[in-house]
Enzyme design. Structure first.
Site, PDB file in Angstrom:
ATOM      1  N   PHE A  88       0.847  -1.187   0.000  1.00 23.03           N
ATOM      2  CA  PHE A  88       0.000   0.000   0.000  1.00 23.03           C
ATOM      3  C   PHE A  88       0.886   1.242   0.000  1.00 23.03           C
ATOM      4  CE2 PHE A  88      -2.410  -3.452   1.748  1.00 23.03           C
ATOM      5  CZ  PHE A  88      -3.693  -3.282   1.258  1.00 23.03           C
TER       6      PHE A  88
ATOM      7  N   VAL B 237       2.397  -1.711   4.432  1.00 20.21           N
ATOM      8  CA  VAL B 237       2.097  -0.296   4.223  1.00 20.21           C
ATOM      9  C   VAL B 237       3.418   0.461   4.181  1.00 20.21           C
ATOM     10  CG1 VAL B 237       0.938   1.723   5.205  1.00 20.21           C
ATOM     11  CG2 VAL B 237      -0.080  -0.559   5.467  1.00 20.21           C
ATOM     12  N   CYS B 238       3.633   1.298   3.175  1.00 21.38           N
ATOM     13  CA  CYS B 238       4.872   2.078   3.066  1.00 21.38           C
ATOM     14  C   CYS B 238       5.005   2.997   4.280  1.00 21.38           C
ATOM     15  CB  CYS B 238       4.883   2.893   1.782  1.00 21.38           C
ATOM     16  SG  CYS B 238       6.311   3.996   1.694  1.00 21.38           S
ATOM     17  N   ILE B 239       6.100   2.850   4.989  1.00 18.62           N
ATOM     18  CA  ILE B 239       6.264   3.580   6.256  1.00 18.62           C
ATOM     19  C   ILE B 239       6.375   5.085   6.018  1.00 18.62           C
ATOM     20  CG2 ILE B 239       8.771   3.197   6.319  1.00 18.62           C
ATOM     21  CD1 ILE B 239       8.435   2.888   9.391  1.00 18.62           C
TER      22      ILE B 239
ATOM     23  N   ALA C  90       2.994   6.454   5.212  1.00 20.27           N
ATOM     24  CA  ALA C  90       2.102   6.371   6.368  1.00 20.27           C
ATOM     25  C   ALA C  90       2.408   7.455   7.395  1.00 20.27           C
ATOM     26  CB  ALA C  90       2.217   4.988   7.009  1.00 20.27           C
TER      27      ALA C  90
END
Lengths: 120, 130
Positions: free
Chosen positions: B39, B77-79, B82
């Site tokens: 994501f 999820v791409c840190i 995010a």
């Protein structure tokens, strides 16, 4: 793991949404994983490569410095369309990085050479 | 075939993420393996446990979790995407001294290296974008 060649396509103008930066971040990350990365700039995306852009007035980060640093990441295969250069009355000398101008039919051949294509 | 997905769309405009979910179900039903769902970009904003979905609307994040449970999906999820959007796990919450962690349990924050790995480990990477 099999060798994979990655093509990233930029389509959006500079200072619009985050897709250009997000695509560039993918390029840097994948290059760090030894994936050969090439870049293709289509349509308005060509505009982000023009020399002498001053983004301070927009209070936005300029991606130009990152584009200039791509060679250090062994990302030196950059392509754009001759027709886009004509449309904006540009030549490759107006751009801040070395790009190869290709025709639409050469683009079709180019894209087929890659295992993975990402077009955000 | 081993497939990974890159999702880059807003939950609140367009149906790319729903299409991705339906694609994933179909691919699994046909015996393909989903290596990872990554994501990225605006999609990440929706993976917050503070979100309240009207009762007569679909909770797409919940549907990913159902699928993750039944088919052992790796939801990453791409840190960077995010954190800039205020979607934090406990570790990032502590690191940046924020009031609460809100990443939906079942999703994991990680870097773009996970996308690079997905490219290397999969026969196909499919992007669901705007």
């Amino acid at each position: 793991m099999a060798d994979k060649k990655l093509l990233l396509i930029f389509r959006n103008p500079p200072f619009s949404d985050s897709s250009n930066k997000d695509t560039l971040d993918i390029a840097l990350a994948c290059s760090a994983f030894d994936i050969p990365v090439s870049l293709l700039f289509l349509h308005d995306a060509v505009l982000q490569l023009i020399k002498g852009q001053q983004s301070q007035a927009l209070q936005q980060k300029n991606l130009i410095n990152t584009f200039k640093a791509l060679a250090m990441y062994d990302i030196d295969q950059l392509f754009l369309l001759e027709s886009d250069l004509r449309r904006f009355a540009l030549s490759t000398a107006d751009l801040t990085v070395n790009c190869q101008a290709i025709s639409e039919s050469e683009m079709a051949t180019l894209i087929r050479q890659f295992d993975t294509v990402i077009n955000l | 075939m081993i497939i990974s997905l890159l999702i880059y769309a807003s939950q609140n405009s367009g149906q790319a993420e729903q299409t991705a979910l339906r694609f994933t179900r179909s691919a699994l039903a046909q015996g393909h393996k989903i290596h990872r769902v990554f994501f990225y970009g605006e999609t990440v904003s929706g993976i917050s446990s503070l979100k309240v979905i009207p009762r007569d609307e679909i909770d797409i994040t919940g549907q990913w979790l159902d699928l993750a449970e039944s088919d052992d999906l790796d939801l990453v999820v791409c840190i960077a995407a995010a954190v800039r959007r205020g979607v934090l796990d406990q570790q990032e919450c502590d690191r940046h001294n924020r009031v609460a962690a809100n990443l939906v349990a079942g999703f994991n924050l990680s870097g773009l290296g996970q996308l690079a790995d997905a490219i290397l480990s999969s026969d196909r990477l499919l992007t669901f974008g705007n």
